[in-house]
Design a protein around this motif. Structure first.
Motif, PDB file in Angstrom:
ATOM      1  N   ARG A  18      -6.090   6.971  -8.913  1.00 59.96           N
ATOM      2  CA  ARG A  18      -6.202   6.744  -7.470  1.00 59.96           C
ATOM      3  C   ARG A  18      -6.929   7.884  -6.761  1.00 59.96           C
ATOM      4  N   TRP A  73       2.839   0.220  -5.206  1.00 57.75           N
ATOM      5  CA  TRP A  73       1.702   0.287  -6.120  1.00 57.75           C
ATOM      6  C   TRP A  73       1.914   1.331  -7.201  1.00 57.75           C
ATOM      7  N   THR A 133       1.730   0.669 -11.195  1.00 51.62           N
ATOM      8  CA  THR A 133       0.722   1.357 -11.986  1.00 51.62           C
ATOM      9  C   THR A 133       1.356   2.161 -13.112  1.00 51.62           C
ATOM     10  N   ASP A 167       0.804  -1.220   0.000  1.00 52.93           N
ATOM     11  CA  ASP A 167       0.000   0.000   0.000  1.00 52.93           C
ATOM     12  C   ASP A 167       0.841   1.275   0.000  1.00 52.93           C
ATOM     13  N   THR A 179      -1.896   4.068   0.560  1.00 51.30           N
ATOM     14  CA  THR A 179      -3.315   3.782   0.452  1.00 51.30           C
ATOM     15  C   THR A 179      -3.679   3.022   1.718  1.00 51.30           C
TER      16      THR A 179
END
Length: 188
Positions: free
Chosen positions: A104, A76, A80, A15, A128
């Motif tokens: 996001r 992440w 991405t 995260d 996150t």
């Protein structure tokens, strides 16, 4: 330092996201320039926020982001951005760093300021988290953070009108000057 603190607060590594300008081409696990960075047209130091992070996040690696140049990225955000870059090459889909951030939930204007900040030598750490960890993560990330609106205004006062993926990549000297400028005021 923020990555280390987030991990210490038990924020799952999956995260946490990190992207830091790597125009100097330093391997995150050592001091030698990597082939990936050299191929991306890099010069020669990992941003201050990345120093010592090697080993803190699995998957820490070097990649090139359109309009930003070579970066060290993990988590992440790296996955991405890498996926967006692959999609852009294969299917002509726009995205890159701004797309990853807006996907996001970051507002487009703010995402452009973050991308420009990284282009100019900065670093971005994200997390996150669920509601239970939100205050802890926010407190960690706000230490040493940049006021995005102030930074945006500074860029605009210099003639910047938004992030452009085909803008020239900052040289090592330009990145060093930007880092020096902000290290004396509000950090990267």
């Amino acid at each position: 330092m923020a990555v280390k603190e987030l991990r210490a607060a038990r924020i799952p590594e999956a995260d946490i996201g990190l992207v830091s300008n790597n125009v100097d081409g330093v391997d995150p696990d050592g001091d030698a320039a990597t082939d990936a960075t050299t191929d991306a047209g890099a010069g020669a130091g990992v941003g201050a926020a990345v120093g010592g992070i090697g080993g803190l996040l699995t998957g820490l690696g070097v990649m090139a982001i359109p309009g930003v140049g070579p970066v060290v990225a993990a988590g992440w955000l790296a996955a991405t951005v890498a996926g967006a870059a692959t999609g852009a090459v294969v299917g002509g889909v726009a995205g890159g760093l701004v797309g990853a951030l807006t996907d996001r939930g970051v507002e487009k204007d703010e995402a452009q300021v973050y991308a420009e900040g990284i282009r100019r030598g900065g670093s971005l750490v994200t997390a996150t988290v669920d509601d239970d960890n939100a205050e802890t993560a926010r407190a960690i990330l706000q230490r040493g953070s940049v006021d995005v609106r102030t930074r945006e205004q500074t860029y605009r006062n210099e003639g910047w009108s938004g992030f452009v993926e085909d803008a020239p990549i900052y040289t090592s000297d330009q990145v060093r000057a930007e880092r020096d400028r902000y290290s004396r005021s509000d950090g990267l």
